[in-house]
Design an enzyme around this catalytic site. Structure first.
Site, short mmCIF file in Angstrom:
data_model
loop_
_atom_site.label_atom_id
_atom_site.label_comp_id
_atom_site.label_asym_id
_atom_site.label_seq_id
_atom_site.Cartn_x
_atom_site.Cartn_y
_atom_site.Cartn_z
N ASP A 1 0.85 -1.19 0.00
CA ASP A 1 0.00 0.00 0.00
C ASP A 1 0.90 1.25 0.00
O ASP A 1 1.78 1.36 -0.85
CB ASP A 1 -0.96 -0.07 1.21
CG ASP A 1 -1.99 1.04 1.24
OD1 ASP A 1 -2.97 0.95 0.48
OD2 ASP A 1 -1.82 1.97 2.03
N TYR B 1 -11.97 8.79 -2.32
CA TYR B 1 -11.39 8.90 -0.97
C TYR B 1 -10.13 9.77 -0.93
O TYR B 1 -9.94 10.56 0.01
CB TYR B 1 -11.14 7.51 -0.37
CG TYR B 1 -9.92 6.78 -0.88
CD1 TYR B 1 -8.78 6.63 -0.10
CD2 TYR B 1 -9.89 6.22 -2.16
CE1 TYR B 1 -7.65 5.95 -0.56
CE2 TYR B 1 -8.78 5.55 -2.63
CZ TYR B 1 -7.66 5.42 -1.83
OH TYR B 1 -6.56 4.76 -2.30
N TYR C 1 -1.42 11.38 2.03
CA TYR C 1 -2.27 11.73 0.89
C TYR C 1 -2.22 13.23 0.62
O TYR C 1 -2.26 13.66 -0.54
CB TYR C 1 -3.72 11.31 1.17
CG TYR C 1 -3.90 9.82 1.31
CD1 TYR C 1 -4.15 9.02 0.20
CD2 TYR C 1 -3.83 9.21 2.56
CE1 TYR C 1 -4.33 7.65 0.33
CE2 TYR C 1 -4.00 7.84 2.71
CZ TYR C 1 -4.25 7.06 1.58
OH TYR C 1 -4.41 5.70 1.71
N HIS D 1 -7.12 -6.51 -0.80
CA HIS D 1 -6.04 -5.53 -0.69
C HIS D 1 -5.02 -5.87 0.39
O HIS D 1 -3.82 -5.67 0.21
CB HIS D 1 -6.65 -4.15 -0.41
CG HIS D 1 -5.64 -3.06 -0.29
ND1 HIS D 1 -4.86 -2.65 -1.35
CD2 HIS D 1 -5.25 -2.30 0.77
CE1 HIS D 1 -4.04 -1.67 -0.94
NE2 HIS D 1 -4.26 -1.45 0.34
#
Length: 316
Positions: A101, A150, A230, A295
């Site tokens: 990830d 998201y 992010y 995931h």
């Protein structure tokens, strides 16, 4: 689990919590969002028993590692700098790297910026994304998926944290960790998680005890540190301009589940399988697509992932 050692290492101006076990060549494990060193618990035990020193930090912003408040402190240079400092503190010249990830994204950047410190890389879930000099990442995602996607919702400091805070942390983490919906994750503004249905019973690979551990750390630390990765996406795009077009020049194995949401981003399957991935990562030696796997594959299929890692890193 009680054999895993927990230490604090000073690196790059922060104190980093590090879990480690075993002796031998060092494998450095990098976790994703919303996770911790604990995501690698199975691999730490399995690979240390096969003759490796396994090292899994809580990355900057997570768990028992320091969490600067500003997103400006979460650029790729900060994160890779933390890891170089960690290797220096451990007295390790070159490392076997494993990422999942966000940890996988960081690992790609690590190999661009400091290939001299990496013997080989096993990356999970997030394929290499070459920098597009014409489009900033957040704007690219917004054009593909809209404002509710998201990553777009995570951009405004404090906003998504408020929505997360309306829900019990354990419930929130269960929603994230057990999702098997390969469609783009959307979080419509104002809807939040307050009214979301209870997640289904936990799968066999995730226990209440596991969720308790994750929740205890996020209750202490909050989610802002993880969300700041992010929020640094566009800044990273600016900072990495000098490395545009640079190939990843370390030996690589890439593993992804066919139910992974990242595998279903438009263009990703084509990129992985039509030769462009291999062009950007010329030393890509193995590509594995695991059927029926989501995931969080290192937790969902721990034995298989440990063996995939071992079969690759033992060559180096």
């Amino acid at each position: 689990m009680e054999k895993i050692e927990h230490t604090t290492v000073a690196t790059n101006g922060i104190n980093m919590h590090v879990a480690s076990i075993g002796s031998g060549p060092v494998i450095l494990f990098l976790h994703g969002f919303p996770e911790l060193w604990y995501s690698w618990r199975h691999q730490l035990l399995s690979l240390s028993s096969l003759g490796y020193r396994c090292v899994a930090p809580d990355l900057r912003g997570y768990g028992d590692t320091d969490a600067p408040s500003s997103a400006a402190s979460y650029t790729v240079f900060h994160i890779v700098g933390d890891l170089v400092g960690l290797l220096d503190a451990l007295g390790v010249d070159r490392v076997l790297l494993v990422g999942h990830d966000w940890g996988a994204s960081i690992a790609w950047s690590f190999c661009q910026l400091r290939p001299d410190r990496v013997k080989a890389l096993v990356n999970l879930s997030v394929a290499y994304r070459p920098r597009n000099p014409k489009v900033k990442p957040v704007e690219g995602f917004r054009a593909l998926f809209g404002d509710d996607y998201y990553i777009c919702r995570f951009q405004e400091p404090g906003e998504i944290e408020e929505e997360f805070a309306e829900v019990d942390t354990k419930k929130l983490l269960k929603i994230f960790l057990t999702s098997r919906n390969p469609n783009p994750p959307r979080m419509p503004k104002g809807r939040g998680y307050k009214g979301s249905p209870d997640p289904p019973p936990l799968p066999s690979w995730l226990s209440e005890q596991d969720v308790d551990y994750f929740a205890s750390k996020f209750n202490q630390k909050g989610f802002t540190g993880g969300l700041n990765y992010y929020r640094a996406l566009n800044r990273n795009w600016e900072l990495m301009a000098p490395w545009t077009g640079l190939e990843i020049k370390v030996p690589v194995k890439f593993i992804i589940g066919d139910l992974d949401v990242t595998y279903h981003i438009p263009g990703v399957k084509d990129y992985i399988h039509n030769g462009r991935f291999k062009k950007d990562v010329p030393f890509l030696q193995e590509l594995v697509v695991m059927e029926g796997v989501g995931h969080f594959l290192n937790q969902e299929k721990p034995e298989e992932i440990s063996m995939h890692i071992y079969d690759f890193v033992k060559k180096f």
